[in-house]
Design a protein around this motif. Structure first.
Motif, mmCIF file in Angstrom:
data_model
loop_
_atom_site.group_PDB
_atom_site.id
_atom_site.type_symbol
_atom_site.label_atom_id
_atom_site.label_comp_id
_atom_site.label_asym_id
_atom_site.label_seq_id
_atom_site.Cartn_x
_atom_site.Cartn_y
_atom_site.Cartn_z
ATOM 1 N N TYR A 168 25.415 42.131 64.098
ATOM 2 C CA TYR A 168 24.341 42.804 64.825
ATOM 3 C C TYR A 168 23.841 41.922 65.953
ATOM 4 O O TYR A 168 24.059 40.705 65.966
ATOM 5 C CB TYR A 168 23.190 43.180 63.875
ATOM 6 N N ILE A 169 23.183 42.569 66.912
ATOM 7 C CA ILE A 169 22.564 41.888 68.054
ATOM 8 C C ILE A 169 21.048 41.934 67.863
ATOM 9 O O ILE A 169 20.499 42.955 67.476
ATOM 10 C CB ILE A 169 22.936 42.566 69.385
ATOM 11 N N GLU A 170 20.386 40.829 68.141
ATOM 12 C CA GLU A 170 18.937 40.766 67.978
ATOM 13 C C GLU A 170 18.319 39.926 69.087
ATOM 14 O O GLU A 170 18.872 38.898 69.472
ATOM 15 C CB GLU A 170 18.581 40.187 66.608
ATOM 16 N N HIS A 171 17.162 40.394 69.604
ATOM 17 C CA HIS A 171 16.423 39.620 70.595
ATOM 18 C C HIS A 171 15.645 38.502 69.906
ATOM 19 O O HIS A 171 15.212 38.636 68.757
ATOM 20 C CB HIS A 171 15.424 40.506 71.346
ATOM 21 N N ASN A 172 15.444 37.431 70.627
ATOM 22 C CA ASN A 172 14.602 36.333 70.150
ATOM 23 C C ASN A 172 13.271 36.399 70.896
ATOM 24 O O ASN A 172 13.203 36.139 72.096
ATOM 25 C CB ASN A 172 15.291 34.987 70.410
ATOM 26 N N LEU A 173 12.217 36.769 70.165
ATOM 27 C CA LEU A 173 10.889 36.926 70.761
ATOM 28 C C LEU A 173 10.020 35.682 70.616
ATOM 29 O O LEU A 173 8.850 35.701 70.996
ATOM 30 C CB LEU A 173 10.168 38.120 70.126
ATOM 31 N N ASP A 174 10.584 34.595 70.063
ATOM 32 C CA ASP A 174 9.773 33.400 69.825
ATOM 33 C C ASP A 174 9.186 32.841 71.111
ATOM 34 O O ASP A 174 8.079 32.310 71.120
ATOM 35 C CB ASP A 174 10.607 32.317 69.135
ATOM 36 N N GLY A 175 9.941 32.946 72.204
ATOM 37 C CA GLY A 175 9.460 32.374 73.460
ATOM 38 C C GLY A 175 8.172 33.020 73.952
ATOM 39 O O GLY A 175 7.344 32.368 74.598
ATOM 40 N N LEU A 176 7.984 34.313 73.633
ATOM 41 C CA LEU A 176 6.764 35.004 74.050
ATOM 42 C C LEU A 176 5.584 34.673 73.161
ATOM 43 O O LEU A 176 4.440 34.971 73.500
ATOM 44 C CB LEU A 176 6.984 36.518 74.044
ATOM 45 N N LEU A 177 5.842 34.075 72.002
ATOM 46 C CA LEU A 177 4.778 33.778 71.044
ATOM 47 C C LEU A 177 4.575 32.282 70.859
ATOM 48 O O LEU A 177 4.037 31.845 69.839
ATOM 49 C CB LEU A 177 5.107 34.425 69.681
#
Length: 422
Positions: free
Chosen positions: A339-348
């Protein structure tokens, strides 16, 4: 010459003008016809297209911010296994996160893709496959693509070719009831954008004219139409001369008076109205106003909360929409554990102190290893013990507190006895 005689000569030979009137039963007076009854129709209002809407700073800022933010998110490929999810490398990672094809980089491609979603309302991309698997992604202009449903099968016709739905990444802003067509944010918010364009045009024309509103000349009318034109030209020259000379006073002929026509910007609350239009456009995109540079109600605390609101209720949802589409079209319904998943850690990430406190809690509670934390800060791995999960020694499973204390008590007694014997 009487005024009615002058107007009679002027309109001689012209067809009689028909006006709507309340006494005329053929003209409906309703909400839909109200503006037309008073001579105002939609042709007098600026048309809203994608290009004209982008001349409104709030729309431009919303589209640019959302498209750039989503394009900058890392997209990684993973495979589920017995030991949990692991990142995989290869062509798939290259296509989604490095360069979708040989001619464009990842950021530029996905920025273009999201721009189509937040303007016209749909983003499309063709998946090129080879015998080895996924090879490239290619942009498809939604304005030149025809989507058809034959039975239960959906096809996309673009540039003279037909493509199956399984080979097209398709993210609409909002689908219509038919499931094929879509709603676009600019078309649905056209009235609010139309008002913003009209206010922009009025403001630019008002200040381009030196801040002089439209004026009416009151006094005895000249004898003929040419005299009226000359009088109007004289007044215009006087106004222009005063404006160019920065003189607030200019003369007008005796017996005449100038009166402004319409409402001046202050009485019309133009500043407040333009600020409200920013809120309206932010509402159309479900975007916190602070990200459109509207800080009128921003404080240190609620601006930070709007960051969380942005990720939880907007960016995260659009990221999920793209993930679902890519995973279905890349790997099929079964998925094959990939699966493909975005990494949202940079926004948080938050500020430095909050980030370090969070890292410390994650390490002390066995959530992340020191090397994983170092990788998040782009620091080199240390290896050894830094690759292992850590936990504070005083932390034990619930119900084993007495056993732990009992194990420690004999050890302490032995140490005391040895000390006394010595």
């Amino acid at each position: 010459m009487a005024i009615k005689d002058w107007f009679g000569r002027r309109n001689a030979g012209k067809p009689a003008e028909t006006r709507a009137s309340i006494e005329n039963p053929t003209v409906p007076v309703s909400a839909e016809n109200f503006f037309a009854f008073f001579g105002v129709n939609s042709a007098n209002l600026p048309a809203v297209t994608v290009d004209s809407a982008l001349t409104v700073p709030a729309v431009w800022a919303a589209v640019a911010f959302l498209s750039r933010t989503l394009a900058s998110l890392p997209r990684h490929a993973f495979r589920d296994g017995k030991e949990g999810a692991k990142r995989i490398t290869g062509k798939i990672e290259t296509v989604v996160n490095v360069a979708p094809n040989d001619g464009i980089g990842s950021f530029a491609f996905w920025q273009w893709f999201w721009q189509q979603v937040f303007t016209g309302g749909r983003g499309l991309a063709y998946i090129e496959r080879t015998s080895q698997g996924i090879d490239s992604l290619w942009p498809m202009d939604p304005n030149k693509t025809t989507i058809k449903r034959v039975g239960l099968k959906v096809t996309y016709e673009y540039d003279g070719q037909s493509y199956d739905a399984a080979d097209v990444i398709d993210v609409p802003f909002m689908r219509r009831s038919c499931g094929i067509r879509h709603y676009g944010p600019i078309s649905q918010a056209s009235k609010a954008i139309q008002l913003a364009i009209a206010m922009n045009d009025y403001g630019s024309n008002f200040f381009a004219g030196g801040g002089v509103p439209p004026l009416s000349l009151e006094g005895p009318l000249p004898a003929n139409q040419e005299a009226i034109k000359r009088a109007q030209a004289d007044i215009m020259r006087s106004v222009d001369a005063a404006k160019n000379a920065s003189e607030p006073v200019f003369p007008i002929p005796a017996g005449y008076k100038l009166q402004p026509v319409g409402i001046d910007p202050a009485k019309g609350q133009m500043v407040e109205a333009r600020r409200f239009q920013v809120e309206e456009i932010a509402r159309a995109y479900q975007l916190p106003p602070v990200f459109l540079q509207d800080l009128s109600r921003a404080t240190f605390s609620n601006a930070e909360q709007q960051d969380l609101h942005l990720v939880k209720h907007l960016i995260g949802q659009w990221a999920k929409a793209l993930e679902d589409e890519i995973n279905l079209k890349f790997f099929g319904r079964s998925g094959s554990a990939r699966y493909i998943e975005h990494n949202l850690d940079g926004l948080l990430r938050g500020d430095f102190k909050s980030r370090m406190d969070g890292y410390g809690i994650a390490i002390q509670n066995g959530i992340r290893t020191p090397d994983e934390v170092r990788a998040l800060e782009n620091l080199p791995a240390k290896g050894g013990e830094a690759e292992r999960l850590h936990i504070q020694g005083a932390t034990v499973p619930l119900g084993q507190q007495n056993a732990s204390q009992g194990a420690q008590q004999p050890a302490n007694d032995n140490q005391n006895n040895e000390a006394q014997a010595a």
